[in-house]
Enzyme design. Sequence first.
Site, mmCIF file in Angstrom:
data_model
loop_
_atom_site.group_PDB
_atom_site.id
_atom_site.type_symbol
_atom_site.label_atom_id
_atom_site.label_comp_id
_atom_site.label_asym_id
_atom_site.label_seq_id
_atom_site.Cartn_x
_atom_site.Cartn_y
_atom_site.Cartn_z
ATOM 1 N N GLU A 193 4.950 48.720 -38.458
ATOM 2 C CA GLU A 193 5.816 47.842 -37.678
ATOM 3 C C GLU A 193 5.941 48.325 -36.238
ATOM 4 O O GLU A 193 6.033 47.514 -35.314
ATOM 5 C CB GLU A 193 7.204 47.796 -38.336
ATOM 6 N N TRP A 222 8.829 32.118 -32.682
ATOM 7 C CA TRP A 222 9.157 32.102 -34.109
ATOM 8 C C TRP A 222 9.156 30.648 -34.593
ATOM 9 O O TRP A 222 8.400 30.296 -35.496
ATOM 10 C CB TRP A 222 10.494 32.798 -34.356
ATOM 11 N N ARG A 235 11.716 47.501 -47.814
ATOM 12 C CA ARG A 235 13.142 47.657 -47.527
ATOM 13 C C ARG A 235 13.925 46.416 -47.959
ATOM 14 O O ARG A 235 13.380 45.494 -48.563
ATOM 15 C CB ARG A 235 13.348 47.951 -46.041
ATOM 16 N N ASP A 236 15.195 46.382 -47.615
ATOM 17 C CA ASP A 236 16.068 45.283 -48.025
ATOM 18 C C ASP A 236 15.889 44.080 -47.093
ATOM 19 O O ASP A 236 16.807 43.655 -46.414
ATOM 20 C CB ASP A 236 17.531 45.734 -48.049
ATOM 21 N N GLU A 237 14.674 43.526 -47.112
ATOM 22 C CA GLU A 237 14.359 42.382 -46.255
ATOM 23 C C GLU A 237 13.337 41.500 -46.969
ATOM 24 O O GLU A 237 13.695 40.562 -47.642
ATOM 25 C CB GLU A 237 13.845 42.869 -44.890
#
Length: 887
Positions: free
Chosen positions: A737, A526, A464-466
């Site tokens: 995911e 993170w 995808r757009d990531e």
Amino acid sequence: MTMVTKLRCEYRENPIGLDIRKPRISWQVQSDTRSWEQSAYQIQVSLEADLSAALWDSGKVQSDQSTHVALSELNVEAAQRYYYHIRVWDKQEQASPWSEIAYWETGLLEPAGWQADWVSAPLASFPPDSEQSPLLRRTFSVKAKVKSARIYATSLGIYEISLNGIRVGEDYFTPGWTSYNERLQYQTYEVTDLLAEGGNAVGAMLGNGWYKGNLGWVDHKNIYGDRTALLLQLHIRYDDGTEDIIASDAQWKVSGSPVLLSEIYHGETYDARLEKAGWSTAAYNDGDWEQAEVLRHTKDILVAQENVPVRKIEELQPIALITTPAGETVIDMGQNMVGWVRFTVTGQEGHEVSLQHAEVLDQEGNFYTENLRSAKQAIRYILKGQGHETFEPHFTFQGFRYVKLTGFSEPVKLADFTGVVLHSDMEVTGDFECSDPLINQLQHNILWGQKGNFLDVPTDCPQRDERLGWTGDAQMFIRTSAHLMNVAPFFGKWLKDLAADQLDNGGVPFVIPHVLDENSHSSAAWGDAAVICPWVIYQCYGDKQILEQQYESMKAWIDYMHAQGEQEFLWNTGFHFGDWLGLDSKPGSYIGATDRDLIATAFYAYSTSLFVKTAAVLQKEEDVSYYTNVYEQVLKAFRHEFITPSGRLSVPTQTAHVLALMFGLVEGPAKERAAKKLLELLEESKHHLTTGFVGTPYLNLVLSQIGSNDAAYKLLFQTDYPSWLYQVTKGATTIWEHWDGIREDGGFWSKDMNSFNHYAYGAIGDWLYRCVAGIDTDEAAPGYKHIRIDPHPGEGLSWAKASLETMYGLVESGWSVGEGSAMEVQVTIPPNTTASVQLPHAAGAEVQESGKAVAEGDGIHSIERTESGIALTLGSGSYHFTYTTVL
């Protein structure tokens, strides 16, 4: 016979283009003698291929070190090849023969070595919004017989080089993705055999790539710059000792290419009618080409290639041709893969064919692309009309299993299509296999999740757009990844970019390289990638240099956490992803039910504890003292805030209990109560997990550590939602995911965030290798210098085995349970290492090794009976233990 094998320089076999002045050498030893240990080594280095004249000789060095041996006394020069060989001595002072000769070659070493100019296509013809890839070329003459030739090259954007009509090298997406404003890699190519006396030509094609192409989900372009450019030097050394340097400069010429668009997310448009046959040969007439423009851009940021390059690794043939209910023609590759399709087509000039890529079909069996969001993943090819035309893209990659074909003449032949798998060319080092085919498919899916998402950076998804380097995902999966492949150079490069992009106050961006907005940084779990990832690499490869390299970055992250919160030892402020995608999330939320202050403070404690260990390894005693106090205060604050006076964890979720147990935040009665409560929570969920990104990687590890291996096996073997095997029963070939990316009715979880190739939950592999098969490191002797073998058999498996190619050689651990509770355990320990081996369920049993009583076995240094079995200390060699289990 003892032999020195697998010589490596900075993890690589015969590398060229290293900008390392004090390179490190590693080797393995092969010996059929058990308990072989090295007592000394000797390294000789020469400028001659036969080592007839040693440039440097270590002499006999009394040491058992055989990994990361720094040649600290050798002074290297730029663009020079160094040959070396090694011999070793054992404990009996018997010398091995000299190894075969290996080499490394230096790069330019410093910015002053660059004579070339940055050259770009002229703005008048290629404005910043132009999507066409430019071609650049230069002719030159070779005046005599060539001894050696190297190209040093990089670009703003990504590039491909051709020399005399032949593509140079096997690397793709060069120069790779780094923090471009701080660090830009260049590559070195051996091109001696591509040159000929007389006229020659060198050419390059440039693509937008990560530098100026579309990145992120907000149509963000030109993040680093709005013009692509090339920097290239060709060094030609002649037999007579003279040298020519052909450098990019204003003499280069530029023209348009057939690549009209090539974007990482969107695919490529290629008009074969615009091809310029022979454009990178000396005979080509470039009279109508324009002059290149020299671009002002720094060279001070240039560094030699640090990680392994992206390459074509394997090819797949489609397994089926489908006509969907909607009437579309679709080919099925049989595997969710990353790369592109090479295809052959015939047709009239100007005819267009297209390929669109998707991961899944919908519940009606139609082609499904909604989960790609704005990413088009489309290849458009316009024919030149000259018979069979074969094409593959240049500056884009797709994540897909299914390919929709448009414009191809009937009947479509599957033989005309080949899936080309691309990823960073990491050495495959590990494997796992067991008696259950669903678990074996899960292992397959974990491996292919890593293949698909380790493309120069550790991406979150490849379709995808990531496709960004999310820090949390990387730290969750890094230990699993280090079993499957040698990821040390891969993460070493990425962690340098993490340090480069780290905020002045120590905060860590959500993604590395950092391309999101200025507020997208410093979530717990993170940002902790800054500490956890270097520590894992140190543990798995024994590489102290990664700790030295990242030390200030690690410290800065601890100090950032220390500065947060209303209390300095309790992190209770700021944005956090929490237990991302936890199944106990509130409706409409992606963030799990676990208190984010608990998660933040738990990781604050854990990372600080790892940093204290790092400071101790590097002998930074002041930091050990200071940060030990910080850790103790954070631990105290955690217990005060989240453990009730009666010893209960105040947050009643699976993830909260997993983190408290995994990170050692509870002890004594509180630890016993937390372990008991975790099992109760699993019972309440009917032995299903409710964890998200934060809790899942540690869940089964914790269960095995608290003596509840049976509960861990129950979780593993669930096949209904939510479970790892639910995905397998739904036909997954990579890790999803979402636990329910495809729901039981065939529908989808969401179109907004539903990748079917997302490695985070593949972290269960860590437990498969370290607990089920039982291969683990020893923190006191990292890099598998001392190996821990502690397999955990369980109900549902009759056998399991794993292998791992460590820096010292092959480690194997396997077990099987036969009739009458007969147990077999097979272990392989490489030379120059030792191992602690726990034989499961062997208490009171009579154990044999290779048909002899275990006490008589060669290479067995000690035997100790424990509550859970028999503990052995072994030297190197292969061992076969047999006994009848006592349960």
